[in-house]
Design a protein around this motif. Structure first.
Motif, short mmCIF file in Angstrom:
data_model
loop_
_atom_site.label_atom_id
_atom_site.label_comp_id
_atom_site.label_asym_id
_atom_site.label_seq_id
_atom_site.Cartn_x
_atom_site.Cartn_y
_atom_site.Cartn_z
N CYS A 162 -3.59 113.93 77.37
CA CYS A 162 -4.93 113.40 77.03
C CYS A 162 -5.97 114.50 77.12
N ASP A 163 -5.92 115.32 78.15
CA ASP A 163 -6.88 116.40 78.30
C ASP A 163 -6.66 117.47 77.23
N LEU A 164 -5.41 117.80 77.01
CA LEU A 164 -5.05 118.84 76.05
C LEU A 164 -5.51 118.49 74.63
N MET A 165 -5.22 117.28 74.19
CA MET A 165 -5.51 116.85 72.82
C MET A 165 -6.98 116.95 72.49
N ARG A 166 -7.81 116.64 73.50
CA ARG A 166 -9.24 116.63 73.23
C ARG A 166 -9.81 118.01 72.99
N HIS A 167 -9.00 119.04 73.26
CA HIS A 167 -9.44 120.42 73.00
C HIS A 167 -8.72 121.03 71.81
N ILE A 168 -8.00 120.21 71.04
CA ILE A 168 -7.32 120.71 69.83
C ILE A 168 -8.01 120.08 68.62
N PRO A 169 -8.93 120.82 67.98
CA PRO A 169 -9.74 120.23 66.90
C PRO A 169 -9.03 120.28 65.55
N MET A 170 -7.89 119.61 65.44
CA MET A 170 -7.13 119.59 64.20
C MET A 170 -6.73 118.17 63.87
N ALA A 171 -6.34 117.94 62.61
CA ALA A 171 -5.79 116.64 62.24
C ALA A 171 -4.53 116.41 63.08
N MET A 172 -4.43 115.25 63.68
CA MET A 172 -3.38 115.04 64.67
C MET A 172 -2.86 113.61 64.67
N LYS A 173 -1.54 113.48 64.83
CA LYS A 173 -0.95 112.16 65.11
C LYS A 173 -0.33 112.23 66.49
N ILE A 174 -0.16 111.06 67.10
CA ILE A 174 0.48 111.01 68.42
C ILE A 174 1.76 110.20 68.32
N GLY A 175 2.85 110.73 68.82
CA GLY A 175 4.12 110.00 68.88
C GLY A 175 4.51 109.84 70.34
N LEU A 176 4.99 108.65 70.69
CA LEU A 176 5.29 108.43 72.10
C LEU A 176 6.78 108.42 72.37
N MET A 177 7.12 108.97 73.49
CA MET A 177 8.53 109.06 73.88
C MET A 177 8.60 108.86 75.40
N THR A 178 9.58 108.10 75.83
CA THR A 178 9.75 107.92 77.27
C THR A 178 11.07 108.55 77.69
N VAL A 179 11.01 109.39 78.67
CA VAL A 179 12.23 109.97 79.22
C VAL A 179 12.17 109.79 80.73
N SER A 180 13.19 109.15 81.29
CA SER A 180 13.21 108.96 82.75
C SER A 180 14.33 109.81 83.33
#
Ligand code: 5GP
Ligand code: MG
Length: 184
Positions: free
Chosen positions: A53-71
């Motif tokens: 969340c913190d990282l993304m807000r400092h990347i000023p590019m077109a962006m999609k988010i994909g979610l993955m869960t690894v336990s």
């Protein structure tokens, strides 16, 4: 919660500063000459949630988010118990430039399992970004493109990292007192 802290390994200001540097590097590596480019950020839940969340807000590019869960550390385990992956919400990665984001590189089994999977799903490029990397051969020998901090081989919590699902909301990366583990 705060009474359980043994020592602060990385204070919040240092984390925030480094996160900006990582974001700048990522932006630089993915932006085309004419200032365009597109990425898909894939945070590995739940540990990478806060970092991503913190990282993304400092990347000023077109962006999609994909979610993955690894336990790999279920419940009160503090050593890896093998990897379970859920990628139902990762989206279509065909031709995408993927940045896999994880909280910590420890045994390397998560990254080693997930990177080939993302390539198989058709990603054009896959780069790995971790906030922390432990000082152990399995971690340092696992390829990672962006590393926030190298830390001693100790169990840490905070800034997304948990013990029994607690402490993720601590803004600093810390170690816990021995008594905390003795309780469970
Ligand atoms: P690996 O697959 O590299 O062994 O471990 C990756 C995952 O294990 C991390 O995403 C994290 O969830 C968990 N992990 C590894 N080391 C630690 C640690 O020191 N503290 C916590 N809370 N989780 C860890
Ligand atoms: Mg994790």
């Amino acid at each position: 919660m705060h009474a359980d802290i043994e020592r602060v390994l990385i204070p919040r200001e240092k984390i925030q500063h480094r996160v900006r540097e990582l974001a700048e590097q990522i932006t630089h590596d993915h932006m085309t000459k004419n200032g365009e480019g597109e990425v898909t950020i894939v945070p590995i839940l739940t540990g990478a949630m806060i970092f991503a969340c913190d990282l993304m807000r400092h990347i000023p590019m077109a962006m999609k988010i994909g979610l993955m869960t690894v336990s790999s550390y279920p419940g009160t385990a503090t050593t890896s118990q093998g990897v379970t992956i859920n990628y139902k919400k990762v989206g279509d990665l065909t031709g995408r430039h993927v940045i896999l984001v994880d909280d910590i590189l420890d045994s390397g089994s998560t990254i080693r399992a997930v990177v080939p999977m993302l390539r198989d799903m058709g990603a054009a490029t896959v780069r790995v970004c971790v906030l922390l990397r432990k000082d152990r051969p399995e971690a340092t020998q696992t390829p990672a493109d962006y590393v926030g901090f190298d830390i001693p081989d100790e169990f840490v919590v905070g800034y997304g990292l948990d013990y029994d699902d607690y402490y993720r909301n601590l803004p600093d990366v810390v170690t816990l007192k021995r008594e905390v583990y003795a309780k469970s």
